[in-house]
Design a protein around this motif. Structure first.
Motif, PDB file in Angstrom:
ATOM      1  N   GLU A 201       0.793  -1.162   0.051  1.00 36.13           N
ATOM      2  CA  GLU A 201      -0.051  -0.019   0.221  1.00 36.13           C
ATOM      3  C   GLU A 201       0.795   1.109   0.210  1.00 36.13           C
ATOM      4  O   GLU A 201       0.606   2.288  -0.790  1.00 36.13           O
ATOM      5  CB  GLU A 201      -1.073  -0.239   1.239  1.00 36.13           C
TER       6      GLU A 201
ATOM      7  N   GLU B  13       3.963   1.541  -1.301  1.00 34.54           N
ATOM      8  CA  GLU B  13       4.353   1.807  -2.461  1.00 34.54           C
ATOM      9  C   GLU B  13       3.646   2.318  -3.635  1.00 34.54           C
ATOM     10  O   GLU B  13       3.631   2.955  -4.502  1.00 34.54           O
ATOM     11  CB  GLU B  13       4.987   0.207  -3.035  1.00 34.54           C
ATOM     12  N   ALA B  14       2.343   1.755  -3.409  1.00 36.01           N
ATOM     13  CA  ALA B  14       1.060   2.413  -4.338  1.00 36.01           C
ATOM     14  C   ALA B  14       0.924   3.691  -4.212  1.00 36.01           C
ATOM     15  O   ALA B  14       0.898   4.504  -5.146  1.00 36.01           O
ATOM     16  CB  ALA B  14       0.086   1.486  -4.245  1.00 36.01           C
ATOM     17  N   GLU B  15       0.749   4.247  -2.817  1.00 30.76           N
ATOM     18  CA  GLU B  15       0.666   5.575  -2.717  1.00 30.76           C
ATOM     19  C   GLU B  15       1.849   6.452  -3.221  1.00 30.76           C
ATOM     20  O   GLU B  15       1.710   7.676  -3.597  1.00 30.76           O
ATOM     21  CB  GLU B  15       0.486   5.849  -1.047  1.00 30.76           C
TER      22      GLU B  15
ATOM     23  N   LEU C  87       3.999   5.869  -5.449  1.00 33.09           N
ATOM     24  CA  LEU C  87       3.937   5.773  -7.069  1.00 33.09           C
ATOM     25  C   LEU C  87       2.857   6.784  -7.506  1.00 33.09           C
ATOM     26  O   LEU C  87       3.115   7.651  -8.625  1.00 33.09           O
ATOM     27  CB  LEU C  87       3.658   4.454  -7.846  1.00 33.09           C
ATOM     28  N   THR C  88       1.779   6.857  -6.942  1.00 36.29           N
ATOM     29  CA  THR C  88       0.619   7.617  -7.244  1.00 36.29           C
ATOM     30  C   THR C  88       1.099   9.203  -6.959  1.00 36.29           C
ATOM     31  O   THR C  88       0.850  10.027  -7.859  1.00 36.29           O
ATOM     32  CB  THR C  88      -0.707   7.467  -6.520  1.00 36.29           C
ATOM     33  N   TRP C  89       1.574   9.448  -5.809  1.00 33.78           N
ATOM     34  CA  TRP C  89       2.221  10.999  -5.644  1.00 33.78           C
ATOM     35  C   TRP C  89       3.218  11.176  -6.589  1.00 33.78           C
ATOM     36  O   TRP C  89       3.075  12.265  -7.357  1.00 33.78           O
ATOM     37  CB  TRP C  89       2.768  10.840  -4.072  1.00 33.78           C
ATOM     38  N   TRP C  90       4.127  10.194  -6.947  1.00 31.65           N
ATOM     39  CA  TRP C  90       5.150  10.588  -7.907  1.00 31.65           C
ATOM     40  C   TRP C  90       4.551  10.870  -9.238  1.00 31.65           C
ATOM     41  O   TRP C  90       5.140  11.805  -9.906  1.00 31.65           O
ATOM     42  CB  TRP C  90       6.408   9.366  -8.186  1.00 31.65           C
ATOM     43  N   ARG C  91       3.693  10.165  -9.847  1.00 30.83           N
ATOM     44  CA  ARG C  91       3.282  10.538 -10.982  1.00 30.83           C
ATOM     45  C   ARG C  91       2.477  11.824 -11.168  1.00 30.83           C
ATOM     46  O   ARG C  91       2.416  12.293 -12.276  1.00 30.83           O
ATOM     47  CB  ARG C  91       2.237   9.413 -11.440  1.00 30.83           C
ATOM     48  N   SER C  92       1.704  12.173  -9.958  1.00 28.40           N
ATOM     49  CA  SER C  92       0.894  13.316  -9.834  1.00 28.40           C
ATOM     50  C   SER C  92       1.889  14.522 -10.108  1.00 28.40           C
ATOM     51  O   SER C  92       1.226  15.734 -10.322  1.00 28.40           O
ATOM     52  CB  SER C  92       0.083  13.346  -8.654  1.00 28.40           C
ATOM     53  N   ARG C  93       3.160  14.556  -9.694  1.00 26.77           N
ATOM     54  CA  ARG C  93       3.993  15.580  -9.818  1.00 26.77           C
ATOM     55  C   ARG C  93       4.502  16.064 -11.070  1.00 26.77           C
ATOM     56  O   ARG C  93       4.902  16.916 -11.687  1.00 26.77           O
ATOM     57  CB  ARG C  93       5.188  15.302  -9.103  1.00 26.77           C
TER      58      ARG C  93
END
Length: 492
Positions: A480, A482-484, A486-492
């Protein structure tokens, strides 16, 4: 040069003579030192705080106690003192020999032996122009207060010398100087801070002459180094009941010179209109914090950090005071301003860095509890409170509880109950997770591996994101987290 005739000199009652004779007999080291100096043809006397404290103990308990630090004075010159000590002291040191003081360790006890002095002070540098004296009375006249200007001979007669009425002052709990107070304080302005300390330490009340001289000469305290000021102020604050001493410190203007932020609290009406001024409130908070500290068997006591924080937690109020509608007064963000002022002032007074940071942090956090209203604390709020306080949490508990000084019993009970509920929530959450070491669920290596990045600012930003996520939601399993991330990283 002979001193003026003693003021209020007193004869020493036979019972007191016997008390101090017994005091000397309690210490085999003193008995032997007396024999050795007498055999060499010299006088030697126990002086200062040892005599004072022994007489106080005898008055309260009816029996002498062994003296602590041994402070002696003699007509022997330093080289003669060293000759007397040769073969008897296990070690000697000469760091104070230019001022006539020889230090020694004898049978595990530390002794300082100082030649009679008849100094004059350079009032610009405050340094004494050292001159040897020939008279015990002249030597006692140099001392700061009459209660410290008593001596007991270590010779066969064990005579008590009290030329300035120190015993009477001690029994009356009165603080006076052997000579004119204004001359004594002009010679050494630090004596004014010692007067403040003796109010707290010994429960003495300065006479009118002493208070007037302190008030007149308060600006001279600026001649004293910050380290010495800090040492005396801290010793005052660490006494069981320092309030009266602090009132003298502020009332005479000494605080204006070395701690003006404390004086500035006077007449700054607090936001609840429940106290005469923020200054009075702060002294009450200090009283209550000391009571909580003493009552806690697991707490360090006396606790300098807690006491400084209790006294100074509101020093940001004068700078943030605003008059609002309907006669209200606000002090928005005074904890932020106060934390900065605490750091600046305590640094100027040469407090250790860890003390400065701890007191500043407690000042910054002391209002955090009130931001949560009726006590409906979320898990996230509890985690942030504990994390931000860190190892200061036990002190923060005491500071926040002490900060309630309202005379409204219903409101006081409600605040106490609300804080009790917070402490319970902390205990409940601590049982489920480690609140003492809240860290992200992924370490730096895993962050770099997952995001395909090298060490640098991006790793720090990712780490902080995960730390905030951990505070908000509690422990996450690795998938969980790691998923959070990655989501944060892509949103940047």
């Amino acid at each position: 040069m002979p001193v003026d005739p003693p003021r209020r000199a007193s004869s020493v009652p036979p019972a007191v003579q016997q008390t101090v004779r017994d005091l000397v007999e309690v210490s085999p080291v003193l008995v032997e030192l007396g024999r050795r100096f007498t055999a060499a043809g010299h006088q030697v006397h126990l002086v200062g705080g040892s005599v004072r404290d022994a007489l106080l103990a005898a008055e309260s308990a009816g029996a002498p106690v062994a003296p602590g630090d041994l402070d002696l004075t003699t007509d022997a010159r330093p080289e003669q003192t060293l000759a007397v000590l040769r073969g008897f002291a296990s070690s000697t040191w000469n760091t104070g020999i230019a001022f006539g003081t020889v230090g020694a360790e004898v049978r595990g006890e530390r002794v300082e032996i100082t030649t009679f002095r008849a100094d004059r002070y350079d009032r610009e540098s405050r340094n004494p122009e050292v001159a040897w004296g020939t008279s015990l009375v002249d030597d006692l006249a140099r001392r700061d207060f009459t209660v410290n200007a008593m001596a007991v001979s270590l010779g066969p007669d064990r005579t008590v010398t009290d030329p300035f009425g120190g015993l009477g002052d001690l029994l009356a709990r009165r603080l006076r100087t052997p000579g004119a107070a204004v001359e004594s304080f002009a010679d050494d302005p630090l004596r004014m801070l010692r007067a403040v300390r003796f109010v707290a330490q010994l429960g003495l009340t300065p006479d009118d002459e002493v208070v007037a001289a302190m008030t007149e000469l308060a600006p001279q305290l600026g001649r004293i180094t910050a380290e010495r000021v800090q040492h005396e102020f801290s010793r005052t604050l660490l006494n069981p009941a320092p309030r009266a001493a602090l009132e003298l410190f502020v009332g005479t203007g000494l605080a204006d010179v070395v701690l003006p932020e404390l004086s500035a609290l006077r007449m700054e009406i607090d936001e609840h209109h429940q106290h005469k001024d923020v200054y009075t409130h702060s002294l009450t908070v200090l009283d209550q914090a000391i009571a909580l500290e003493v009552a806690d068997p697991d707490a360090e006591s006396p606790d300098l950090v807690l006491r400084l924080a209790a006294l100074l937690h509101d020093i940001g109020k004068p700078a943030t005071r605003r008059h609002e509608a309907r006669g209200r007064v606000s002090f928005h963000h005074h904890e932020v301003v106060g934390a900065k002022l605490v750091r600046k002032r305590l640094t100027a007074l040469k407090y250790p860095k860890d003390v400065v940071e701890a007191v500043s942090r407690l000042t910054f956090l002391h209002l955090r509890f009130h931001g949560y209203g009726d006590g409906q604390w979320t898990d996230s709020a509890v985690r942030r409170y504990v994390t931000d306080a860190g190892d200061l949490l036990p002190r923060l508990h005491k500071l926040v509880r002490s900060d309630s000084t309202t005379r409204n019993r219903k409101r006081a009970a409600a605040l106490s109950a609300t804080y009790d509920s917070l402490v319970e929530r902390i205990a409940e959450l601590a049982a489920a997770e480690d609140l003492g070491r809240i860290r992200p669920d992924l370490d730096g290596n895993r962050i770099m591996e997952l995001l395909g990045i090298s060490p640098g600012p991006d790793v720090g930003q990712a780490w902080r994101f995960l730390k905030e996520l951990r505070l908000e939601r509690g422990p996450l399993d690795p998938d969980e987290a790691e998923a959070e991330l990655l989501t944060w990283w892509r949103s940047r």
